[in-house]
Design an enzyme around this catalytic site. Structure first.
Site, PDB file in Angstrom:
ATOM      1  N   GLY A  85       3.402   7.005   1.048  1.00 28.10           N
ATOM      2  CA  GLY A  85       3.852   5.781   1.726  1.00 28.10           C
ATOM      3  C   GLY A  85       5.360   5.696   1.685  1.00 28.10           C
ATOM      4  O   GLY A  85       6.037   6.528   1.072  1.00 28.10           O
ATOM      5  N   GLY A  87       8.167   4.899   0.153  1.00 22.70           N
ATOM      6  CA  GLY A  87       8.511   4.531  -1.213  1.00 22.70           C
ATOM      7  C   GLY A  87       9.944   4.077  -1.368  1.00 22.70           C
ATOM      8  O   GLY A  87      10.337   3.580  -2.427  1.00 22.70           O
ATOM      9  N   ARG A  88      10.733   4.292  -0.333  1.00 24.75           N
ATOM     10  CA  ARG A  88      12.144   3.915  -0.466  1.00 24.75           C
ATOM     11  C   ARG A  88      12.739   3.506   0.872  1.00 24.75           C
ATOM     12  O   ARG A  88      13.851   3.878   1.208  1.00 24.75           O
ATOM     13  CB  ARG A  88      12.943   5.058  -1.061  1.00 24.75           C
ATOM     14  N   ASP A 115      12.938   4.962  -7.781  1.00 21.92           N
ATOM     15  CA  ASP A 115      13.824   3.787  -7.750  1.00 21.92           C
ATOM     16  C   ASP A 115      13.999   3.207  -6.345  1.00 21.92           C
ATOM     17  O   ASP A 115      14.706   2.209  -6.166  1.00 21.92           O
ATOM     18  CB  ASP A 115      15.193   4.133  -8.352  1.00 21.92           C
ATOM     19  N   ASP A 242       3.040  14.866   5.596  1.00 19.53           N
ATOM     20  CA  ASP A 242       3.586  13.505   5.670  1.00 19.53           C
ATOM     21  C   ASP A 242       5.000  13.508   6.258  1.00 19.53           C
ATOM     22  O   ASP A 242       5.559  12.443   6.513  1.00 19.53           O
ATOM     23  CB  ASP A 242       3.594  12.839   4.288  1.00 19.53           C
ATOM     24  N   ASN A 243       5.558  14.683   6.463  1.00 21.72           N
ATOM     25  CA  ASN A 243       6.883  14.759   7.087  1.00 21.72           C
ATOM     26  C   ASN A 243       6.787  15.236   8.535  1.00 21.72           C
ATOM     27  O   ASN A 243       7.776  15.697   9.115  1.00 21.72           O
ATOM     28  CB  ASN A 243       7.797  15.694   6.296  1.00 21.72           C
ATOM     29  N   ASP A 252      12.165  13.298   8.706  1.00 17.25           N
ATOM     30  CA  ASP A 252      12.340  13.264   7.256  1.00 17.25           C
ATOM     31  C   ASP A 252      13.197  14.431   6.755  1.00 17.25           C
ATOM     32  O   ASP A 252      12.706  15.405   6.200  1.00 17.25           O
ATOM     33  CB  ASP A 252      10.982  13.268   6.534  1.00 17.25           C
TER      34      ASP A 252
HETATM   35  P1  AMP Z   1      10.424  12.754   0.809  1.00 15.13           P
HETATM   36  O1  AMP Z   1      10.666  13.913  -0.078  1.00 15.13           O
HETATM   37  O2  AMP Z   1      11.657  11.952   1.113  1.00 15.13           O
HETATM   38  O3  AMP Z   1       9.668  13.102   2.036  1.00 15.13           O
HETATM   39  O4  AMP Z   1       9.502  11.741  -0.033  1.00 15.13           O
HETATM   40  C1  AMP Z   1       8.170  12.002  -0.417  1.00 15.13           C
HETATM   41  C2  AMP Z   1       7.563  10.719  -0.907  1.00 15.13           C
HETATM   42  O5  AMP Z   1       8.256  10.263  -2.076  1.00 15.13           O
HETATM   43  C3  AMP Z   1       7.625   9.561   0.070  1.00 15.13           C
HETATM   44  O6  AMP Z   1       6.480   8.779  -0.118  1.00 15.13           O
HETATM   45  C4  AMP Z   1       8.881   8.848  -0.337  1.00 15.13           C
HETATM   46  O7  AMP Z   1       8.894   7.507   0.076  1.00 15.13           O
HETATM   47  C5  AMP Z   1       8.817   8.977  -1.850  1.00 15.13           C
HETATM   48  N1  AMP Z   1      10.143   8.944  -2.469  1.00 15.13           N
HETATM   49  C6  AMP Z   1      11.132   9.868  -2.390  1.00 15.13           C
HETATM   50  N2  AMP Z   1      12.203   9.495  -3.108  1.00 15.13           N
HETATM   51  C7  AMP Z   1      11.907   8.293  -3.643  1.00 15.13           C
HETATM   52  C8  AMP Z   1      12.612   7.368  -4.481  1.00 15.13           C
HETATM   53  N3  AMP Z   1      13.856   7.627  -4.902  1.00 15.13           N
HETATM   54  N4  AMP Z   1      11.983   6.236  -4.844  1.00 15.13           N
HETATM   55  C9  AMP Z   1      10.739   5.976  -4.425  1.00 15.13           C
HETATM   56  N5  AMP Z   1      10.027   6.799  -3.652  1.00 15.13           N
HETATM   57  C10 AMP Z   1      10.586   7.938  -3.252  1.00 15.13           C
HETATM   58 MG    MG Z   2       8.811  12.306   3.451  1.00 17.87          MG
END
Ligand code: AMP
Ligand code: MG
Length: 471
Positions: A85, A87-88, A115, A242-243, A252
């Site tokens: 989901g 997350g940020r 965070d 998810d990307n 992403d």
């Molecule tokens: P990503 O690597 O950006 O595609 O992120 C993979 C998952 O981890 C997604 O659900 C993001 O929202 C979550 N995520 C990545 N970095 C953070 C963060 N600093 N805090 C919370 N969730 C994160």
């Molecule tokens: Mg992602």
């Protein structure tokens, strides 16, 4: 928290499909400042970089509704994670048919202990890359702005928080459909698919089977996009499902990189120990992700419909790749048979450790009627040159031919070290290099003097730059 003027804004998808995620409020950034701004996109959205907008993007003020963080899941490095989901980040709202998403706006119910922040270097990289790919003519989400702040963030070292404002017509990922399939929510799955068709694929509504056609179109758009990545030496780095955007956009940005020296096995993500997302793996991995999307739709489509949709991947991929490489090489009406000529050139580049972009751009400047090619060393390459000349046939108007090829071979590429130099300056409070680089990336095909600093091979120091999922 005060509200900003809502004129021109609409609520996001969460108002239509509330079960798609959660309403969330941003955690404000301290002392936000503009680092980057895309004028062309701002015009499309009818927005101005004023203090009110800065406060909205930084979470200090809001629209008259909450932000919306979406739930999804996905296959990460081959394994299924049942609940991911936003997350940020959160959808702020929509303008002129585009969703605006603040990436780095604080924790949400999907933060899984993180965070909720993004650091300056990753926010700037996403901003630059989105705009770079867009102006190269590759489907991608866009970035309206990037903001810096004084809010501290702990990664390997202490850094500062930043926000990228991502813009696209739809943030739906393959992982959304996987989430509703694997968590046993068929009604939501149907509703989501039908919403995507109605909002973003309305031309399918007149056809026989819009749902099957939707999958076919996602397959074909994805094939075109990955073909473009291969043609322009772009390595995504984290092709988890998810990307993957259902609009087929590059989505992403994390540890992405453009190739320097051509290396088909190049792995840009230092967290990718087995090379799952190596440059040459991308077409196969995108197909693999498409099979996961198809599985998620297996309650809605017949096996025959799924097979037919997936079968269109390879022909579209090959046709698009030869089209773009054909344009780069000046081949009129390129055919799948031209793949052999293209791959011989790539193998030679790999052997000679030649820079991918410079070689192609310089090749465009060589008179195609010359007996020998001054660029490529060795007997084998001279033989290649002759086969290439045969394929081209006689070129009468060399100047025009070269001019067309300049339009297909960018002079400026977002090399990792260029982004790094702009980031280092921005971290010290100097936005000039970032703005100049961004500006140049909006005109990548324009002729540049040979000694332009953006048009050089990667310097030796940049080889030690590492990119990982930490962002
Ligand atoms: P990503 O690597 O950006 O595609 O992120 C993979 C998952 O981890 C997604 O659900 C993001 O929202 C979550 N995520 C990545 N970095 C953070 C963060 N600093 N805090 C919370 N969730 C994160
Ligand atoms: Mg992602």
């Amino acid at each position: 928290m005060g509200s900003v003027n809502r004129q021109g804004w609409q609520q996001s998808i969460g108002a239509r499909l509330p079960w798609l995620g959660s309403e969330v409020d941003a955690l404000p950034l301290q002392q936000p400042r503009w680092l980057g701004w895309s004028d062309s996109l701002a015009q499309q959205l009818d927005l101005h970089a004023d203090d009110e907008l800065l406060a909205l993007f930084a979470g200090q003020r809001s629209l008259p509704w909450s932000g919306f963080a979406q739930v999804y899941s996905g296959h990460q490095f081959g394994g299924y994670t049942p609940r991911l989901g936003d997350g940020r980040g959160m959808l702020l709202g929509m303008r002129n048919g585009f969703e605006l998403f603040a990436k780095g706006s604080g924790p949400t119910p999907y933060s899984r202990g993180g965070d909720g922040r993004a650091v300056l270097r990753s926010a700037v990289r996403e901003f630059l890359a989105s705009e770079a790919l867009h102006h190269l003519g590759i489907r991608t989400t866009r970035a309206l702005a990037v903001l810096g702040s004084t809010t501290p963030v702990q990664r390997e070292t202490r850094e500062t928080a930043a926000i990228t404002v991502r813009v696209t017509r739809s943030h739906l990922r393959f992982g959304h459909f996987e989430y509703f399939h694997y968590s046993g929510q068929p009604q939501q799955l149907h509703a989501l698919l039908d919403d995507s068709i109605a909002e973003h694929f309305p031309h399918l509504l007149d056809g026989d089977n819009p749902r099957a056609q939707w999958l076919t179109e996602v397959v074909q758009r994805s094939a075109e996009t990955v073909a473009d990545w291969q043609a322009f030496g772009f390595c995504h780095g984290v092709l988890n499902s998810d990307n993957m955007s259902v609009l087929g956009e590059t989505f992403d940005y994390g540890p992405f990189a453009f190739l320097n020296q051509f290396d088909s096995r190049y792995v840009c993500n230092h967290s990718d120990h087995h090379g799952r997302y190596a440059f040459e793996q991308q077409p196969g991995v995108v197909m693999w992700n498409l099979t996961k999307l198809a599985t998620a739709l297996s309650s809605l489509l017949t096996e025959a419909q799924i097979s037919a949709a997936l079968a269109s991947y390879e022909p579209v991929l090959v046709a698009r790749y030869v089209e773009r490489m054909g344009a780069r090489l000046g081949i009129v009406q390129p055919q799948p048979e031209d793949l052999a000529l293209i791959s011989e050139l790539l193998s030679a580049m790999q052997q000679q450790q030649a820079d991918y972009h410079l070689t192609l751009r310089q090749l465009a400047e060589v008179d195609p009627n010359r007996k020998a090619c001054p660029l490529l060393a060795g007997e084998e390459m001279q033989q290649w040159w002759q086969r290439y000349q045969q394929r081209l046939g006689p070129i009468d108007d060399v100047a025009q031919w070269q001019q067309q090829r300049r339009q297909a071979n960018p002079a400026i590429i977002l090399r990792t070290h260029l982004a790094q130099e702009a980031i280092a300056a921005a971290e010290q409070g100097d936005n000039g290099p970032l703005q100049r680089l961004h500006d140049a990336l909006t005109r990548p095909y324009d002729p540049q003097p040979q000694d332009h600093p953006y048009c050089q091979e990667a310097p030796p120091w940049s080889q030690s730059l590492t990119l990982s999922c930490s962002s």
